[in-house]
Write a protein that holds these residues in place. Structure first.
Motif, PDB file in Angstrom:
ATOM      1  N   ALA A  11       0.827  -1.213   0.000  1.00  0.00           N
ATOM      2  CA  ALA A  11       0.000   0.000   0.000  1.00  0.00           C
ATOM      3  C   ALA A  11       0.860   1.261   0.000  1.00  0.00           C
ATOM      4  O   ALA A  11       0.569   2.219  -0.723  1.00  0.00           O
ATOM      5  N   LEU A  12       1.935   1.268   0.777  1.00  0.00           N
ATOM      6  CA  LEU A  12       2.827   2.426   0.796  1.00  0.00           C
ATOM      7  C   LEU A  12       3.512   2.631  -0.552  1.00  0.00           C
ATOM      8  O   LEU A  12       3.628   3.768  -1.032  1.00  0.00           O
ATOM      9  N   LEU A  13       3.954   1.552  -1.172  1.00  0.00           N
ATOM     10  CA  LEU A  13       4.577   1.661  -2.487  1.00  0.00           C
ATOM     11  C   LEU A  13       3.572   2.152  -3.534  1.00  0.00           C
ATOM     12  O   LEU A  13       3.915   2.968  -4.395  1.00  0.00           O
ATOM     13  N   ALA A  14       2.358   1.658  -3.469  1.00  0.00           N
ATOM     14  CA  ALA A  14       1.332   2.092  -4.419  1.00  0.00           C
ATOM     15  C   ALA A  14       1.015   3.571  -4.250  1.00  0.00           C
ATOM     16  O   ALA A  14       0.867   4.304  -5.235  1.00  0.00           O
ATOM     17  N   MET A  15       0.915   4.041  -3.002  1.00  0.00           N
ATOM     18  CA  MET A  15       0.649   5.463  -2.770  1.00  0.00           C
ATOM     19  C   MET A  15       1.811   6.320  -3.274  1.00  0.00           C
ATOM     20  O   MET A  15       1.603   7.402  -3.799  1.00  0.00           O
ATOM     21  N   THR A  16       3.023   5.819  -3.130  1.00  0.00           N
ATOM     22  CA  THR A  16       4.182   6.557  -3.621  1.00  0.00           C
ATOM     23  C   THR A  16       4.150   6.656  -5.136  1.00  0.00           C
ATOM     24  O   THR A  16       4.411   7.717  -5.702  1.00  0.00           O
ATOM     25  N   LEU A  17       3.816   5.568  -5.807  1.00  0.00           N
ATOM     26  CA  LEU A  17       3.729   5.587  -7.264  1.00  0.00           C
ATOM     27  C   LEU A  17       2.625   6.516  -7.747  1.00  0.00           C
ATOM     28  O   LEU A  17       2.812   7.282  -8.690  1.00  0.00           O
ATOM     29  N   PHE A  18       1.454   6.454  -7.109  1.00  0.00           N
ATOM     30  CA  PHE A  18       0.354   7.328  -7.522  1.00  0.00           C
ATOM     31  C   PHE A  18       0.660   8.784  -7.210  1.00  0.00           C
ATOM     32  O   PHE A  18       0.259   9.674  -7.934  1.00  0.00           O
ATOM     33  N   GLY A  19       1.381   9.029  -6.152  1.00  0.00           N
ATOM     34  CA  GLY A  19       1.778  10.403  -5.823  1.00  0.00           C
ATOM     35  C   GLY A  19       2.740  10.968  -6.836  1.00  0.00           C
ATOM     36  O   GLY A  19       2.706  12.147  -7.175  1.00  0.00           O
ATOM     37  N   GLY A  20       3.628  10.124  -7.362  1.00  0.00           N
ATOM     38  CA  GLY A  20       4.558  10.564  -8.392  1.00  0.00           C
ATOM     39  C   GLY A  20       3.867  10.841  -9.709  1.00  0.00           C
ATOM     40  O   GLY A  20       4.280  11.702 -10.470  1.00  0.00           O
ATOM     41  N   CYS A  21       2.807  10.140  -9.996  1.00  0.00           N
ATOM     42  CA  CYS A  21       2.080  10.342 -11.251  1.00  0.00           C
ATOM     43  C   CYS A  21       1.139  11.536 -11.185  1.00  0.00           C
ATOM     44  O   CYS A  21       0.635  11.973 -12.204  1.00  0.00           O
ATOM     45  N   ALA A  22       0.899  12.060 -10.016  1.00  0.00           N
ATOM     46  CA  ALA A  22      -0.046  13.161  -9.879  1.00  0.00           C
ATOM     47  C   ALA A  22       0.537  14.493 -10.318  1.00  0.00           C
ATOM     48  O   ALA A  22      -0.166  15.488 -10.350  1.00  0.00           O
ATOM     49  N   THR A  23       1.814  14.536 -10.672  1.00  0.00           N
ATOM     50  CA  THR A  23       2.423  15.798 -11.063  1.00  0.00           C
ATOM     51  C   THR A  23       2.255  16.086 -12.546  1.00  0.00           C
ATOM     52  O   THR A  23       2.760  17.074 -13.037  1.00  0.00           O
ATOM     53  N   GLN A  24       1.545  15.232 -13.276  1.00  0.00           N
ATOM     54  CA  GLN A  24       1.335  15.448 -14.691  1.00  0.00           C
ATOM     55  C   GLN A  24      -0.135  15.268 -15.003  1.00  0.00           C
ATOM     56  O   GLN A  24      -0.766  14.322 -14.549  1.00  0.00           O
ATOM     57  N   SER A  25      -0.679  16.195 -15.784  1.00  0.00           N
ATOM     58  CA  SER A  25      -2.073  16.065 -16.177  1.00  0.00           C
ATOM     59  C   SER A  25      -2.206  16.394 -17.657  1.00  0.00           C
ATOM     60  O   SER A  25      -1.444  17.180 -18.201  1.00  0.00           O
ATOM     61  N   THR A  26      -3.174  15.768 -18.308  1.00  0.00           N
ATOM     62  CA  THR A  26      -3.406  15.966 -19.733  1.00  0.00           C
ATOM     63  C   THR A  26      -4.859  16.352 -19.935  1.00  0.00           C
ATOM     64  O   THR A  26      -5.757  15.739 -19.366  1.00  0.00           O
ATOM     65  N   SER A  27      -5.081  17.389 -20.731  1.00  0.00           N
ATOM     66  CA  SER A  27      -6.441  17.769 -21.082  1.00  0.00           C
ATOM     67  C   SER A  27      -6.536  17.867 -22.595  1.00  0.00           C
ATOM     68  O   SER A  27      -5.608  18.300 -23.265  1.00  0.00           O
ATOM     69  N   GLU A  28      -7.653  17.441 -23.131  1.00  0.00           N
ATOM     70  CA  GLU A  28      -7.851  17.427 -24.573  1.00  0.00           C
ATOM     71  C   GLU A  28      -9.120  18.192 -24.892  1.00  0.00           C
ATOM     72  O   GLU A  28     -10.161  17.971 -24.278  1.00  0.00           O
ATOM     73  N   THR A  29      -9.022  19.108 -25.848  1.00  0.00           N
ATOM     74  CA  THR A  29     -10.157  19.925 -26.244  1.00  0.00           C
ATOM     75  C   THR A  29     -10.422  19.703 -27.728  1.00  0.00           C
ATOM     76  O   THR A  29      -9.512  19.828 -28.546  1.00  0.00           O
ATOM     77  N   ILE A  30     -11.651  19.376 -28.068  1.00  0.00           N
ATOM     78  CA  ILE A  30     -12.040  19.196 -29.466  1.00  0.00           C
ATOM     79  C   ILE A  30     -13.205  20.132 -29.740  1.00  0.00           C
ATOM     80  O   ILE A  30     -14.242  20.052 -29.092  1.00  0.00           O
TER      81      ILE A  30
END
Length: 95
Positions: A11-30
């Motif tokens: 659980a701690l490793l998973a939270m660390t991985l998800f926390g690292g991925c939270a610094t990038q976001s993608t938005s798409e507009t059509i």
């Protein structure tokens, strides 16, 4: 007891991985737009034009939200670098 320990570690490793991925976001507009132009003459067909605009935007955050230990090391590094930056600034002004 061991299974609880293993589950906690996973659980701690998973939270660390998800926390690292939270610094990038993608938005798409059509955007789709349909435009009809009136005919010039009575017998001319109506001109229909369709436009599609796509835009993908990726933002990355460079915030220092690593953790308690990482934040402490970062602050200590900034404090140690402060006198060197001040001397470099003074030398830059002089020369």
């Amino acid at each position: 007891m061991r299974s609880f320990t293993y589950i906690s570690i996973v659980a701690l490793l998973a939270m660390t991985l998800f926390g690292g991925c939270a610094t990038q976001s993608t938005s798409e507009t059509i955007n789709r737009e349909t435009v009809q132009y009136p005919a010039d003459r009575a017998q001319a067909p109506v001109v229909v034009e369709q436009r599609t605009t796509e835009r993908t935007e990726t933002t990355k955050s460079d915030d220092h939200s690593g953790g308690v230990l990482s934040g402490t090391v970062h602050v200590v590094g900034e404090v140690l670098a402060l006198p060197f930056r001040a001397v470099a600034g003074l030398l830059g002004v002089i020369f």
